[in-house]
Scaffold this motif. Structure first.
Motif, mmCIF file in Angstrom:
data_model
loop_
_atom_site.group_PDB
_atom_site.id
_atom_site.type_symbol
_atom_site.label_atom_id
_atom_site.label_comp_id
_atom_site.label_asym_id
_atom_site.label_seq_id
_atom_site.Cartn_x
_atom_site.Cartn_y
_atom_site.Cartn_z
ATOM 1 N N GLN A 1 -11.868 4.832 1.009
ATOM 2 C CA GLN A 1 -12.345 3.993 2.146
ATOM 3 C C GLN A 1 -13.534 4.982 2.628
ATOM 4 O O GLN A 1 -13.678 6.353 2.388
ATOM 5 C CB GLN A 1 -11.573 3.818 3.019
ATOM 6 C CG GLN A 1 -10.193 3.018 2.711
ATOM 7 C CD GLN A 1 -10.687 1.687 1.766
ATOM 8 O OE1 GLN A 1 -11.578 0.907 2.461
ATOM 9 N NE2 GLN A 1 -10.138 1.422 0.720
ATOM 10 N N HIS B 1 -5.471 -0.653 -0.737
ATOM 11 C CA HIS B 1 -6.048 -0.352 0.262
ATOM 12 C C HIS B 1 -5.761 0.093 1.417
ATOM 13 O O HIS B 1 -5.303 -0.701 2.235
ATOM 14 C CB HIS B 1 -7.288 -1.386 0.376
ATOM 15 C CG HIS B 1 -8.217 -1.704 -1.092
ATOM 16 N ND1 HIS B 1 -9.230 -1.147 -1.246
ATOM 17 C CD2 HIS B 1 -8.002 -2.741 -1.974
ATOM 18 C CE1 HIS B 1 -9.741 -1.493 -2.442
ATOM 19 N NE2 HIS B 1 -8.905 -2.441 -2.702
ATOM 20 N N LEU C 1 -11.313 6.793 -9.700
ATOM 21 C CA LEU C 1 -11.526 5.782 -8.454
ATOM 22 C C LEU C 1 -11.658 4.223 -8.972
ATOM 23 O O LEU C 1 -12.251 3.938 -10.003
ATOM 24 C CB LEU C 1 -12.828 6.124 -7.722
ATOM 25 C CG LEU C 1 -12.748 7.571 -7.199
ATOM 26 C CD1 LEU C 1 -14.193 7.878 -6.511
ATOM 27 C CD2 LEU C 1 -11.704 7.675 -6.242
ATOM 28 N N LEU C 2 -11.141 3.552 -8.248
ATOM 29 C CA LEU C 2 -10.980 2.001 -8.625
ATOM 30 C C LEU C 2 -12.324 1.460 -8.418
ATOM 31 O O LEU C 2 -12.496 0.301 -8.734
ATOM 32 C CB LEU C 2 -9.710 1.352 -7.947
ATOM 33 C CG LEU C 2 -8.189 2.012 -8.303
ATOM 34 C CD1 LEU C 2 -7.462 1.067 -7.678
ATOM 35 C CD2 LEU C 2 -8.131 1.691 -9.872
ATOM 36 N N ASP C 3 -12.950 1.832 -7.227
ATOM 37 C CA ASP C 3 -13.929 1.283 -6.601
ATOM 38 C C ASP C 3 -14.698 2.424 -6.012
ATOM 39 O O ASP C 3 -14.323 3.532 -5.701
ATOM 40 C CB ASP C 3 -13.798 -0.011 -5.601
ATOM 41 C CG ASP C 3 -12.925 0.353 -4.366
ATOM 42 O OD1 ASP C 3 -13.269 1.914 -4.005
ATOM 43 O OD2 ASP C 3 -12.201 -0.336 -4.196
ATOM 44 N N SER D 1 0.693 -1.320 0.095
ATOM 45 C CA SER D 1 -0.143 -0.024 -0.157
ATOM 46 C C SER D 1 0.876 1.326 -0.064
ATOM 47 O O SER D 1 2.117 1.084 0.693
ATOM 48 C CB SER D 1 -0.893 -0.011 1.215
ATOM 49 O OG SER D 1 -0.229 0.041 2.230
ATOM 50 N N SER E 1 -18.706 2.866 -3.949
ATOM 51 C CA SER E 1 -19.865 2.481 -3.078
ATOM 52 C C SER E 1 -20.896 3.450 -3.304
ATOM 53 O O SER E 1 -20.689 4.676 -3.746
ATOM 54 C CB SER E 1 -19.535 2.166 -1.558
ATOM 55 O OG SER E 1 -19.182 3.068 -0.938
ATOM 56 N N GLY F 1 -6.983 6.462 -7.023
ATOM 57 C CA GLY F 1 -6.979 5.039 -6.334
ATOM 58 C C GLY F 1 -8.436 4.864 -5.617
ATOM 59 O O GLY F 1 -9.408 4.621 -6.409
ATOM 60 N N SER F 2 -8.219 4.525 -4.404
ATOM 61 C CA SER F 2 -9.370 3.952 -3.732
ATOM 62 C C SER F 2 -9.724 4.861 -2.536
ATOM 63 O O SER F 2 -8.913 5.387 -2.004
ATOM 64 C CB SER F 2 -9.062 2.375 -3.034
ATOM 65 O OG SER F 2 -8.981 1.521 -4.075
#
Length: 272
Positions: free
Chosen positions: A193, A153, A217-219, A135, A221, A190-191
């Motif tokens: 949280q 992450h 963004l990689l993911d 990371s 929600s 990146g990501s």
């Protein structure tokens, strides 16, 4: 001792293995309190707390070093990170810091950005020996641009939050004339949280300087999309936003941004 008297050396790379005398890196750091020619230093080896104290003391008074790289198999721990953070708050010449840091220590070093105005590139990565999945966090800043890149992450989301505070993205309009509060463009790659999202949305809700936002963004929600849309309704200065999100989230992002437009009349362009 030679470094204390040397007047010509400008770049130095030092590697200390486990078999060599403990405290050697600390002795080198002490020399930096006197040496006024070295501008680039790379130190590879395990930095003890005593070594870190010596390095921290040197950074507080050294006015020539502009680039520092610290390589460690185990990574710099929280205590070492806190020592470096305190010294960077007083250092006004270091422009680049690259260090292998235990991930929980990212926060401490990022804290220094709240008062340090010279550091333009900060790169931190977790030690490969301790984490099977690497990371990392990289921060690049200019007077008007902040770029944050994450790798993997990050378990400790406080780092991004403190970066947003450090660059004064949460300052109100009354602080706008301050030279330290001139960041107008933010890029995050990146990501994100949950805790990162909270820090970002809190900043956007009250910020009065930011005009451009780019998120790669990689993911993503549903909670992140909703929070982003709500924050944009309260932000009154963003004129341009770019979001690169996973294909399955692009519809939700588009709706969230579109719904924010009636309450944010400055938002004239967004790209998904």
């Amino acid at each position: 001792e030679a470094l204390k008297a040397n007047k010509s050396l400008t770049s130095l790379v030092v590697k200390i293995d486990k078999s060599e005398a403990e405290g050697a890196l600390g002795m080198l750091a002490e020399a930096l309190t006197i040496n006024c020619t070295i501008t680039s230093l790379e130190m590879e080896g395990e930095l003890s707390d005593r070594d870190a104290v010596a390095l921290g003391a040197a950074l507080k008074v050294n006015r020539t070093l502009t680039s520092l790289k610290l390589v460690s198999a185990r990574g710099l721990g929280d205590e070492v990170g806190a020592i470096l953070s305190d010294s960077l708050k007083l250092n006004g010449t270091l422009m680049s810091l690259d260090a292998v840091v235990v991930e929980s220590g990212f926060y401490f070093i990022c804290e220094s950005l709240k008062t340090n105005s010279s550091l333009t590139t900060l790169t931190m990565s977790s030690p490969r020996e301790r984490f099977s999945r690497l990371s990392g966090l990289q921060v690049t800043r200019t007077p008007d641009l902040l770029v944050v890149k994450t790798e993997g992450h990050l378990k400790n989301g406080k780092a991004l939050g403190v970066i947003l505070e450090a660059l004064a993205l949460t300052q109100s309009r009354s602080h706008r004339k301050s030279k330290r509060h001139t960041v107008t463009s933010l890029e995050i790659k990146g990501s994100l949280q949950v805790v990162d999202t909270r820090a970002l949305t809190d900043a956007l809700s009250v910020n009065r300087n930011l005009t451009s936002l780019s998120l790669t963004l990689l993911d993503l929600s549903n909670n992140v999309v909703t929070a982003l849309g709500d924050a944009l309704k309260l932000n009154g200065t963003l004129a341009s936003i770019y979001v690169q999100a996973p294909l399955e989230r692009r519809y939700e992002v588009t709706i969230a941004l579109w719904n924010a437009r009636p309450e944010n009349n400055r938002l004239t362009m967004f790209t998904i």
